[in-house]
Write a protein that holds these residues in place. Structure first.
Motif, PDB file in Angstrom:
ATOM      1  N   LEU A   1       0.842  -1.198   0.000  1.00 35.50           N
ATOM      2  CA  LEU A   1       0.000   0.000   0.000  1.00 35.50           C
ATOM      3  C   LEU A   1       0.878   1.250   0.000  1.00 35.50           C
ATOM      4  O   LEU A   1       1.883   1.310   0.698  1.00 35.50           O
ATOM      5  CB  LEU A   1      -0.871   0.003   1.257  1.00 35.50           C
ATOM      6  N   GLY A   2       0.501   2.238  -0.789  1.00 34.19           N
ATOM      7  CA  GLY A   2       1.172   3.540  -0.747  1.00 34.19           C
ATOM      8  C   GLY A   2       0.164   4.619  -0.409  1.00 34.19           C
ATOM      9  O   GLY A   2      -0.943   4.624  -0.934  1.00 34.19           O
ATOM     10  N   THR A   3       0.536   5.515   0.514  1.00 31.57           N
ATOM     11  CA  THR A   3      -0.367   6.618   0.855  1.00 31.57           C
ATOM     12  C   THR A   3       0.429   7.922   0.830  1.00 31.57           C
ATOM     13  O   THR A   3       1.653   7.904   0.748  1.00 31.57           O
ATOM     14  CB  THR A   3      -0.995   6.449   2.248  1.00 31.57           C
ATOM     15  N   THR A   4      -0.278   9.023   0.914  1.00 29.89           N
ATOM     16  CA  THR A   4       0.414  10.314   0.930  1.00 29.89           C
ATOM     17  C   THR A   4       0.192  11.005   2.264  1.00 29.89           C
ATOM     18  O   THR A   4      -0.887  10.919   2.831  1.00 29.89           O
ATOM     19  CB  THR A   4      -0.140  11.279  -0.130  1.00 29.89           C
ATOM     20  N   PRO A   5       1.230  11.716   2.744  1.00 31.76           N
ATOM     21  CA  PRO A   5       0.970  12.632   3.848  1.00 31.76           C
ATOM     22  C   PRO A   5       0.214  13.838   3.304  1.00 31.76           C
ATOM     23  O   PRO A   5       0.258  14.114   2.103  1.00 31.76           O
ATOM     24  CB  PRO A   5       2.366  13.049   4.313  1.00 31.76           C
ATOM     25  N   GLN A   6      -0.489  14.537   4.180  1.00 33.34           N
ATOM     26  CA  GLN A   6      -1.094  15.788   3.737  1.00 33.34           C
ATOM     27  C   GLN A   6       0.022  16.758   3.389  1.00 33.34           C
ATOM     28  O   GLN A   6       1.112  16.678   3.929  1.00 33.34           O
ATOM     29  CB  GLN A   6      -1.962  16.375   4.844  1.00 33.34           C
ATOM     30  N   GLU A   7      -0.283  17.673   2.498  1.00 41.97           N
ATOM     31  CA  GLU A   7       0.732  18.598   1.988  1.00 41.97           C
ATOM     32  C   GLU A   7       1.470  19.306   3.114  1.00 41.97           C
ATOM     33  O   GLU A   7       2.681  19.475   3.090  1.00 41.97           O
ATOM     34  CB  GLU A   7       0.048  19.630   1.098  1.00 41.97           C
ATOM     35  N   THR A   8       0.717  19.717   4.136  1.00 46.03           N
ATOM     36  CA  THR A   8       1.327  20.472   5.228  1.00 46.03           C
ATOM     37  C   THR A   8       2.013  19.560   6.228  1.00 46.03           C
ATOM     38  O   THR A   8       2.587  20.020   7.197  1.00 46.03           O
ATOM     39  CB  THR A   8       0.239  21.241   5.986  1.00 46.03           C
ATOM     40  N   GLY A   9       1.960  18.249   5.983  1.00 44.16           N
ATOM     41  CA  GLY A   9       2.370  17.328   7.030  1.00 44.16           C
ATOM     42  C   GLY A   9       3.764  16.763   6.910  1.00 44.16           C
ATOM     43  O   GLY A   9       4.074  15.769   7.536  1.00 44.16           O
ATOM     44  N   LEU A  10       4.626  17.360   6.087  1.00 41.23           N
ATOM     45  CA  LEU A  10       5.979  16.832   5.967  1.00 41.23           C
ATOM     46  C   LEU A  10       6.826  17.338   7.131  1.00 41.23           C
ATOM     47  O   LEU A  10       6.613  18.439   7.616  1.00 41.23           O
ATOM     48  CB  LEU A  10       6.586  17.279   4.633  1.00 41.23           C
ATOM     49  N   PRO A  11       7.777  16.521   7.599  1.00 41.35           N
ATOM     50  CA  PRO A  11       8.619  16.965   8.715  1.00 41.35           C
ATOM     51  C   PRO A  11       9.519  18.117   8.251  1.00 41.35           C
ATOM     52  O   PRO A  11      10.401  17.901   7.427  1.00 41.35           O
ATOM     53  CB  PRO A  11       9.433  15.722   9.071  1.00 41.35           C
ATOM     54  N   PRO A  12       9.304  19.316   8.766  1.00 39.38           N
ATOM     55  CA  PRO A  12       9.894  20.504   8.147  1.00 39.38           C
ATOM     56  C   PRO A  12      11.419  20.549   8.179  1.00 39.38           C
ATOM     57  O   PRO A  12      12.028  21.141   7.296  1.00 39.38           O
ATOM     58  CB  PRO A  12       9.302  21.670   8.950  1.00 39.38           C
ATOM     59  N   THR A  13      12.038  19.901   9.174  1.00 40.07           N
ATOM     60  CA  THR A  13      13.488  20.040   9.276  1.00 40.07           C
ATOM     61  C   THR A  13      14.230  18.969   8.466  1.00 40.07           C
ATOM     62  O   THR A  13      15.436  19.053   8.303  1.00 40.07           O
ATOM     63  CB  THR A  13      13.944  19.950  10.744  1.00 40.07           C
ATOM     64  N   LEU A  14      13.533  17.960   7.980  1.00 45.40           N
ATOM     65  CA  LEU A  14      14.234  16.926   7.228  1.00 45.40           C
ATOM     66  C   LEU A  14      14.376  17.297   5.760  1.00 45.40           C
ATOM     67  O   LEU A  14      13.539  18.014   5.208  1.00 45.40           O
ATOM     68  CB  LEU A  14      13.513  15.582   7.377  1.00 45.40           C
ATOM     69  N   ARG A  15      15.437  16.796   5.157  1.00 49.14           N
ATOM     70  CA  ARG A  15      15.680  17.103   3.753  1.00 49.14           C
ATOM     71  C   ARG A  15      14.856  16.168   2.871  1.00 49.14           C
ATOM     72  O   ARG A  15      14.493  15.061   3.290  1.00 49.14           O
ATOM     73  CB  ARG A  15      17.163  16.962   3.423  1.00 49.14           C
ATOM     74  N   VAL A  16      14.621  16.625   1.644  1.00 51.12           N
ATOM     75  CA  VAL A  16      13.761  15.888   0.717  1.00 51.12           C
ATOM     76  C   VAL A  16      14.244  14.438   0.558  1.00 51.12           C
ATOM     77  O   VAL A  16      13.475  13.484   0.695  1.00 51.12           O
ATOM     78  CB  VAL A  16      13.712  16.611  -0.642  1.00 51.12           C
ATOM     79  N   ALA A  17      15.537  14.268   0.276  1.00 50.27           N
ATOM     80  CA  ALA A  17      16.055  12.921   0.036  1.00 50.27           C
ATOM     81  C   ALA A  17      15.991  12.069   1.299  1.00 50.27           C
ATOM     82  O   ALA A  17      15.767  10.854   1.232  1.00 50.27           O
ATOM     83  CB  ALA A  17      17.497  12.995  -0.467  1.00 50.27           C
TER      84      ALA A  17
ATOM     85  N   ASP B   1      16.865  18.543  -8.025  1.00 53.48           N
ATOM     86  CA  ASP B   1      17.627  19.712  -7.591  1.00 53.48           C
ATOM     87  C   ASP B   1      17.309  20.115  -6.153  1.00 53.48           C
ATOM     88  O   ASP B   1      18.016  20.923  -5.558  1.00 53.48           O
ATOM     89  CB  ASP B   1      17.326  20.907  -8.508  1.00 53.48           C
ATOM     90  N   LEU B   2      16.230  19.569  -5.616  1.00 56.05           N
ATOM     91  CA  LEU B   2      15.801  19.967  -4.277  1.00 56.05           C
ATOM     92  C   LEU B   2      16.137  18.908  -3.232  1.00 56.05           C
ATOM     93  O   LEU B   2      15.712  18.999  -2.081  1.00 56.05           O
ATOM     94  CB  LEU B   2      14.278  20.208  -4.261  1.00 56.05           C
ATOM     95  N   ALA B   3      16.935  17.898  -3.629  1.00 61.15           N
ATOM     96  CA  ALA B   3      17.179  16.756  -2.744  1.00 61.15           C
ATOM     97  C   ALA B   3      17.708  17.177  -1.376  1.00 61.15           C
ATOM     98  O   ALA B   3      17.374  16.567  -0.359  1.00 61.15           O
ATOM     99  CB  ALA B   3      18.150  15.778  -3.403  1.00 61.15           C
ATOM    100  N   ARG B   4      18.535  18.246  -1.351  1.00 60.65           N
ATOM    101  CA  ARG B   4      19.152  18.651  -0.092  1.00 60.65           C
ATOM    102  C   ARG B   4      18.350  19.727   0.631  1.00 60.65           C
ATOM    103  O   ARG B   4      18.758  20.218   1.676  1.00 60.65           O
ATOM    104  CB  ARG B   4      20.569  19.188  -0.351  1.00 60.65           C
ATOM    105  N   ARG B   5      17.226  20.129   0.060  1.00 64.01           N
ATOM    106  CA  ARG B   5      16.408  21.179   0.665  1.00 64.01           C
ATOM    107  C   ARG B   5      15.579  20.603   1.810  1.00 64.01           C
ATOM    108  O   ARG B   5      15.057  19.496   1.707  1.00 64.01           O
ATOM    109  CB  ARG B   5      15.493  21.752  -0.420  1.00 64.01           C
ATOM    110  N   GLN B   6      15.446  21.348   2.916  1.00 64.31           N
ATOM    111  CA  GLN B   6      14.545  20.918   3.990  1.00 64.31           C
ATOM    112  C   GLN B   6      13.104  21.077   3.506  1.00 64.31           C
ATOM    113  O   GLN B   6      12.785  22.046   2.815  1.00 64.31           O
ATOM    114  CB  GLN B   6      14.780  21.752   5.248  1.00 64.31           C
TER     115      GLN B   6
END
Lengths: 255, 330
Positions: free
Chosen positions: B83-99, B126-131
């Protein structure tokens, strides 16, 4: 269902890494936990030369504050941290991933243990430099292991609070639990200074049992089998509470 | 309905009821999702779509009824391995990087896509290292859907996947979902936008107030919900001729004497009025809202009319302003 131990371990490490990264990217939380126990040692022990200058008493004092550092890290980072996490939508997402409670709880245990150890560093350095505390290498290593063991019930207490309560409720409850338990367990004042009734009552507290065992390991005296029974009993009881709270938790309610 | 062990069913929902305190979010809902389907759950906000997804993904337990995901209990982690699900848009851990977030999710699956491939597929390399706290809304949404596909799941649940995105970003995500589906993936998506469901889904389940109102092929549902609202004046003598308008599902008279018709095909309706020489004036045509379409679905069988009904006239002004003027003036 068969549990693949290797997979569980890898997942636990992944969750640990995730939580460590989240915590260290907001460094003030880590620094606060590191500074407070060392400050407490400077205020309460260093000015009293009769304690700081005595090897036995100084070692005991450092051990007591070490347990306080670990228990406060556990109760706060778990009690408040887990409650905060549960309020975040990403936490609900993590719960839909194919992992059971073991990697998540395991990750919390390991990252909590790590930050507890980090919180000990300034305290131990200050104790070594500014007091006569002088445990042997064996006593030091044994003491670090013991302080983590003695912190286990507080770790589960933190998890139980975090999974059962909202952030607003978790913060005051964590404080209400932390300070009376620390005082009653003889972490601020040694139990030799307690009146008899308080000393008896104290004997049933997990803080007192942990403190006695820790002092025993680092200075070679003071603990009884009863302390082991009390510590294990509390650990089992609070762990059961934590598991119950985790199972009952279905995230926030909405709509 | 086939037996419980039938393998082609990815999701089986049987007589499920879920309450939140006094609110009944789902009321005796039954639904099966077959392998390879692209199913749209369509309904207004608060209809129970998100609650239904949270039962399928194991976050919540039904009060009664059973839910099976790949034949097992969704609350068992092993059932969620595909199963694959999505977090809500606002629900990503803000301090972690994309990758880091993609890596973390990938570790939960036996055969995940490499992180670089996920980032590439969703234009995030290009955003892999972005929080993640520093991403734009569209970038967060791309990452969220990327996370759903990271584990090469057989079923993906998407809650309002592109709500609030601009047109380009929306079409890029739709393309990614179509290609996942083309490779055999099963998708259940919720939306309160007909457009999104129309662009993706093959089968549509209409949900409102916790109940399944309709479950059918997209084209059948479209015929029932893609209604047009015609507003016009006619002399009293000609009112009866309005009842003969083709595809009429509802007829109301508003306070100022205008006639409000819900019709399935505005072009055919106008032609019929002209052909019958009905002396109408002031004709306007607008898309009916989904809510209006759902109301007609619950209150009247298709084709029936409610001449003279006025109780819904107040809601008329809320009609979506997608005015089409083709043939609107006589």
């Amino acid at each position: 269902m068969t549990v693949d131990a290797g997979r569980e371990l890898r997942l636990t490490l992944a969750h640990t890494r995730f939580q460590v990264l989240e915590t260290v990217r907001i460094p003030i939380a880590v620094i606060g936990n590191m500074v407070f126990p060392a400050l407490a040692l400077s205020f309460f022990v260093l000015p009293q030369r009769e304690i700081a200058g005595d090897t036995q008493l100084a070692t005991q004092a450092v051990a007591q504050f070490a347990l306080f550092a670990v228990m406060s890290t556990c109760i706060f980072t778990y009690g408040v941290g887990v409650a905060e996490d549960r309020a975040q939508p990403f936490d609900a997402y993590i719960r839909t991933l194919p992992a059971g409670p073991v990697p998540r709880l395991g990750g919390r245990l390991l990252s909590g243990g790590l930050f507890s150890l980090i919180a000990l560093v300034p305290l131990l350095v200050l104790g070594a430099v500014a007091t006569e505390a002088a445990p042997s290498a064996g006593q030091l290593i044994g003491g670090i292991g013991m302080v983590l063991l003695a912190g286990t019930p507080f770790l589960f207490a933190g998890l139980a609070i975090g999974y059962a309560l909202s952030v607003k409720a978790a913060l005051p409850i964590a404080q209400v639990i932390l300070f009376p338990l620390a005082f009653g367990g003889g972490l601020f004042l040694p139990p030799e200074m307690f009146p008899g009734w308080l000393d008896t009552f104290s004997g049933f507290l997990p803080t007192r049992a942990g403190r006695d065992l820790l002092v025993h390991v680092t200075t070679g005296s003071g603990a009884t089998v009863f302390d082991v029974v009390v510590l294990v009993g509390w650990t089992v009881l609070v762990a059961a509470l934590a598991v119950t709270a985790y199972r009952r938790d279905q995230g926030r309610r909405f709509r | 309905m086939t037996s419980a062990t039938a393998p082609p069913h990815v999701v089986e929902v049987e007589h499920v009821t879920r309450r939140f305190d006094a609110t009944v979010a789902l009321d005796d809902v039954s639904l099966t999702v077959r392998r390879g389907e692209l199913l749209g759950l369509l309904g207004p906000n608060g209809a129970g779509k998100t609650t239904l997804l949270s039962l399928i993904n194991g976050l919540r337990k039904p009060d009664s009824g059973t839910i099976r995901l790949f034949g097992g209990d969704p609350r068992d982690p092993a059932s969620r391995a595909r199963l694959g699900t999505t977090p809500q848009e606002t629900g990503l851990p803000p301090t972690l990087r994309v990758a880091e977030v993609v890596d973390f999710v990938a570790r939960h699956y036996p055969d995940p896509m490499p992180t670089a491939e996920v980032l590439e597929m969703f234009g995030l390399t290009d955003l892999a290292r972005r929080q993640t706290g520093g991403l734009s809304g569209g970038q967060k949404r791309r990452l969220a859907i990327g996370l759903a596909l990271t584990g090469r799941p057989e079923l993906v649940l998407l809650d309002e996947p592109t709500t609030g995105l601009d047109v380009d970003a929306r079409h890029a995500l739709w393309d990614a979902l179509r290609s996942y589906h083309a490779q055999g993936g099963t998708i259940v998506l919720t939306s309160h936008y007909l457009e999104e469901v129309q662009a993706l889904a093959q089968r549509v389940v209409v949900v409102d107030r916790g109940q399944v109102l309709a479950d059918d092929r997209l084209d059948v549902i479209l015929d029932r919900v893609a209604l047009r609202r015609m507003s016009l004046r006619v002399p009293d003598a000609a009112v009866s001729s309005l009842a003969t308008v083709p595809g009429l599902t509802q007829h109301e008279t508003s306070a100022d004497g205008r006639h409000e018709l819900l019709v399935s095909d505005a072009d055919a309706a106008v032609r019929a009025l002209v052909a019958a020489d009905v002396p109408f004036e002031g004709l306007t045509i607008a898309g009916a809202t989904l809510e209006e379409a759902f109301l007609t679905m619950t209150r009247t069988p298709p084709g029936a009319t409610q001449p003279g009904a006025t109780q819904q006239a107040a809601a008329v002004d809320q009609a979506r302003s997608t005015v089409t003027t083709e043939g609107a003036r006589p």
